[in-house]
Every structure is written in C-alpha cells, then in structure tokens.
Design a protein around this motif. Structure first.
Motif, PDB file in Angstrom:
ATOM      1  N   ILE A 290       1.008  -1.385  -0.223  1.00  0.00           N
ATOM      2  CA  ILE A 290      -0.012  -0.216   0.280  1.00  0.00           C
ATOM      3  C   ILE A 290       0.495   1.926  -0.086  1.00  0.00           C
ATOM      4  N   VAL A 291       1.878   0.994   1.041  1.00  0.00           N
ATOM      5  CA  VAL A 291       2.783   2.161   0.936  1.00  0.00           C
ATOM      6  C   VAL A 291       3.769   2.357  -0.079  1.00  0.00           C
ATOM      7  N   ARG A 292       4.299   1.736  -1.147  1.00  0.00           N
ATOM      8  CA  ARG A 292       4.256   1.418  -2.751  1.00  0.00           C
ATOM      9  C   ARG A 292       3.285   2.270  -3.312  1.00  0.00           C
ATOM     10  N   GLU A 293       2.559   2.052  -3.585  1.00  0.00           N
ATOM     11  CA  GLU A 293       1.204   2.645  -4.251  1.00  0.00           C
ATOM     12  C   GLU A 293       1.181   3.906  -4.447  1.00  0.00           C
ATOM     13  N   TYR A 294       0.546   4.120  -2.600  1.00  0.00           N
ATOM     14  CA  TYR A 294       0.823   5.656  -2.741  1.00  0.00           C
ATOM     15  C   TYR A 294       1.782   6.753  -2.853  1.00  0.00           C
ATOM     16  N   ALA A 295       3.066   5.971  -2.282  1.00  0.00           N
ATOM     17  CA  ALA A 295       4.423   6.494  -3.060  1.00  0.00           C
ATOM     18  C   ALA A 295       4.593   7.254  -4.616  1.00  0.00           C
ATOM     19  N   ARG A 296       4.148   5.751  -4.975  1.00  0.00           N
ATOM     20  CA  ARG A 296       4.337   6.062  -6.637  1.00  0.00           C
ATOM     21  C   ARG A 296       3.728   7.144  -7.283  1.00  0.00           C
TER      22      ARG A 296
ATOM     23  N   THR B 234       1.635  10.530  -3.148  1.00  0.00           N
ATOM     24  CA  THR B 234       1.176  11.057  -1.630  1.00  0.00           C
ATOM     25  C   THR B 234       1.631  10.814  -0.877  1.00  0.00           C
ATOM     26  N   ASP B 235       0.976  11.488   0.062  1.00  0.00           N
ATOM     27  CA  ASP B 235       1.480  11.804   1.470  1.00  0.00           C
ATOM     28  C   ASP B 235       1.545  10.959   2.321  1.00  0.00           C
ATOM     29  N   VAL B 236       2.896   9.591   2.491  1.00  0.00           N
ATOM     30  CA  VAL B 236       2.655   8.236   2.872  1.00  0.00           C
ATOM     31  C   VAL B 236       3.495   8.755   4.571  1.00  0.00           C
ATOM     32  N   SER B 237       3.090   9.818   5.439  1.00  0.00           N
ATOM     33  CA  SER B 237       3.924  10.477   6.615  1.00  0.00           C
ATOM     34  C   SER B 237       3.084   9.630   7.933  1.00  0.00           C
ATOM     35  N   ASP B 238       1.923   9.539   7.306  1.00  0.00           N
ATOM     36  CA  ASP B 238       1.115   8.378   8.789  1.00  0.00           C
ATOM     37  C   ASP B 238       1.491   6.979   8.077  1.00  0.00           C
ATOM     38  N   PHE B 239       2.435   7.087   7.611  1.00  0.00           N
ATOM     39  CA  PHE B 239       2.902   5.638   6.669  1.00  0.00           C
ATOM     40  C   PHE B 239       4.825   4.544   7.248  1.00  0.00           C
ATOM     41  N   VAL B 240       5.199   5.811   7.314  1.00  0.00           N
ATOM     42  CA  VAL B 240       6.915   5.621   7.316  1.00  0.00           C
ATOM     43  C   VAL B 240       7.526   6.440   7.853  1.00  0.00           C
ATOM     44  N   PRO B 241       8.637   6.253   8.618  1.00  0.00           N
ATOM     45  CA  PRO B 241       9.254   7.766   8.513  1.00  0.00           C
ATOM     46  C   PRO B 241      10.024   8.317   8.252  1.00  0.00           C
ATOM     47  N   ASP B 242      10.430   9.836   7.979  1.00  0.00           N
ATOM     48  CA  ASP B 242      10.320  10.178   8.020  1.00  0.00           C
ATOM     49  C   ASP B 242      12.253   9.479   6.275  1.00  0.00           C
ATOM     50  N   TYR B 243      12.701   9.094   7.351  1.00  0.00           N
ATOM     51  CA  TYR B 243      13.782   8.684   6.162  1.00  0.00           C
ATOM     52  C   TYR B 243      13.453   8.031   5.271  1.00  0.00           C
ATOM     53  N   VAL B 244      11.926   7.603   5.590  1.00  0.00           N
ATOM     54  CA  VAL B 244      11.555   6.068   3.928  1.00  0.00           C
ATOM     55  C   VAL B 244      11.766   6.859   3.631  1.00  0.00           C
ATOM     56  N   GLU B 245       9.917   7.975   3.347  1.00  0.00           N
ATOM     57  CA  GLU B 245       9.326   8.547   3.013  1.00  0.00           C
ATOM     58  C   GLU B 245      10.275   9.219   2.271  1.00  0.00           C
ATOM     59  N   GLU B 246      11.973   9.627   2.661  1.00  0.00           N
ATOM     60  CA  GLU B 246      12.510  10.356   1.949  1.00  0.00           C
ATOM     61  C   GLU B 246      13.293   9.391   0.615  1.00  0.00           C
ATOM     62  N   ARG B 247      13.601   8.655   0.816  1.00  0.00           N
ATOM     63  CA  ARG B 247      13.868   6.919  -0.444  1.00  0.00           C
ATOM     64  C   ARG B 247      13.346   7.074  -1.226  1.00  0.00           C
ATOM     65  N   LEU B 248      11.469   6.820  -0.381  1.00  0.00           N
ATOM     66  CA  LEU B 248      10.702   6.960  -1.877  1.00  0.00           C
ATOM     67  C   LEU B 248      10.732   7.689  -2.504  1.00  0.00           C
ATOM     68  N   LYS B 249      10.675   9.346  -1.806  1.00  0.00           N
ATOM     69  CA  LYS B 249      10.334  10.014  -2.537  1.00  0.00           C
ATOM     70  C   LYS B 249      12.119  10.037  -4.198  1.00  0.00           C
ATOM     71  N   GLU B 250      12.772  10.552  -3.525  1.00  0.00           N
ATOM     72  CA  GLU B 250      14.016   9.619  -4.506  1.00  0.00           C
ATOM     73  C   GLU B 250      13.606   9.232  -5.215  1.00  0.00           C
ATOM     74  N   ARG B 251      13.308   7.895  -5.233  1.00  0.00           N
ATOM     75  CA  ARG B 251      12.753   5.931  -6.339  1.00  0.00           C
ATOM     76  C   ARG B 251      12.585   6.471  -6.942  1.00  0.00           C
ATOM     77  N   PHE B 252      10.929   7.231  -6.843  1.00  0.00           N
ATOM     78  CA  PHE B 252       9.838   7.382  -7.812  1.00  0.00           C
ATOM     79  C   PHE B 252      10.097   8.827  -8.461  1.00  0.00           C
ATOM     80  N   ARG B 253      10.707   9.469  -8.118  1.00  0.00           N
ATOM     81  CA  ARG B 253      11.534  10.958  -8.654  1.00  0.00           C
ATOM     82  C   ARG B 253      12.107  10.404  -9.886  1.00  0.00           C
ATOM     83  N   LYS B 254      13.069   9.066  -9.920  1.00  0.00           N
ATOM     84  CA  LYS B 254      13.481   8.627 -11.050  1.00  0.00           C
ATOM     85  C   LYS B 254      13.078   8.718 -12.084  1.00  0.00           C
TER      86      LYS B 254
END
Ligand code: PNS
Length: 160
Positions: A131-137, A140-160
């Motif tokens: 679910i987190v992967r799908e929203y982040a893709r 969508t804000d996933v800060s309720d689901f994962v810590p900031d550090y993970v949210e940043e890694r998700l943002k980086e991944r989907f920015r590429k």
C-alpha cells in the motif's frame, strides 16, 4: 539469553513493522530483523537499501540487529542458533498463510523452530508495504505510514 528473528521483505519498513520490532524487543534479549534476499521477488528496493532503512529507523533500540538472509529461514536460524520466529498478524486474512508457514517451519526444522505471533496495533491494521509503495508511486503523502527517512527514500525512488 533469549533471541528471536523477525523475518520479512520490508520493502520498505513501515510503522506497522516498527511497532512489532519495538514490542518484540521488549520481550526478547535480542531481536534479529531478517531481510529476505530473494532475487526472484520483484522488489522496489534492493536488499541493501531495505537494510539501510531498517538500520536507520531502529537505531534507537540497542538490542535490535538487522541482517539479510538467502535461502530458507530455518537454515539461517539453525546456523545462528535461533529458535523463535516473530511475525505480526494484522487480520484474519493473514492468518491462513501465516499458520501454514509457521507449521511448515516447525515441521521442516523437526520441532526446533517455533513462531510467536503479535497482533498488530489497531492503528496499523490496514497497513502494508505494498500500500505504501502504491501511494508513494503516485506522489501521495505517506508520512502516516512510514518514518521520514523512508519517505525520503521513496520520493527519491519515484523521482527517477
Ligand atoms: O514480509 P513477507 O514477504 O510476508 O515475509 C515472508 C518471509 C520472508 C517471512 C518468508 O517468505 C520466508 O521466510 N522466506 C524465506 C524462505 C523460506 O524459508 N521459505 C519457507 C517458508 S515460506
């Protein structure tokens, strides 16, 4: 010394996983978080990235160690002298699959391995890495689901 392994894909780690880690770290002297290194599974993050996120988000616990393993969980456990598996149960839909794996691991290890289930805290009952992967893709804000550090890694991944 009591020791248990909490295995999973952790692609990526969520607040639901961290809740299980926190609670099991209070029950056992040492918790080994075991990241499955399974090249067959189509994961979003490489195993080293998943490990890095777990190390970063569990650094507040001094009895939690993060490792990765290949092959069968029970083989890793035998080699490392671990006899307890921790798994989280979210809902009845998890139960059938988890029961089957727990019974198989017990049988295949000739009774040397047992599984302890913790029921997920109610606020994370709906949460999963997929679910987190799908929203982040979709940004969508996933800060309720994962810590900031993970949210940043998700943002980086989907920015590429
Ligand atoms: O987070 P997941 O994907 O639900 O975790 C599943 C996991 C890693 C616990 C399970 O697939 C596992 O233990 N895999 C290692 C291979 C193995 O031991 N297989 C036999 C039991 S399925």
């Amino acid at each position: 010394m009591s020791k248990a392994i909490y295995p999973g894909s952790f692609d990526p780690v969520t607040f639901g996983h961290l809740d299980i880690i926190k609670r099991s770290a209070e029950m056992f002297d040492e918790i080994i978080v075991g990241v499955l290194n399974n090249s067959a599974k189509n994961s979003l993050f490489e195993v080293e990235e998943r490990k890095d996120m777990l190390i970063e988000t569990t650094k507040g616990f001094d009895n939690v160690k993060v490792i990765s393993f290949d092959g069968l969980l029970i083989d890793y456990m035998k080699d490392n002298n671990i006899s307890v598996i921790v798994r989280g149960l979210r809902a009845v839909t998890d139960f059938e699959y988890e029961l089957q794996i727990a019974q198989s691991n017990r049988k295949a290890s000739k009774g040397n391995v047992d599984t302890v289930f913790l029921t997920t805290s109610i606020e994370y009952a709906y949460l999963s890495s997929s679910i987190v992967r799908e929203y982040a893709r979709y940004g969508t804000d996933v800060s309720d689901f994962v810590p900031d550090y993970v949210e940043e890694r998700l943002k980086e991944r989907f920015r590429k």
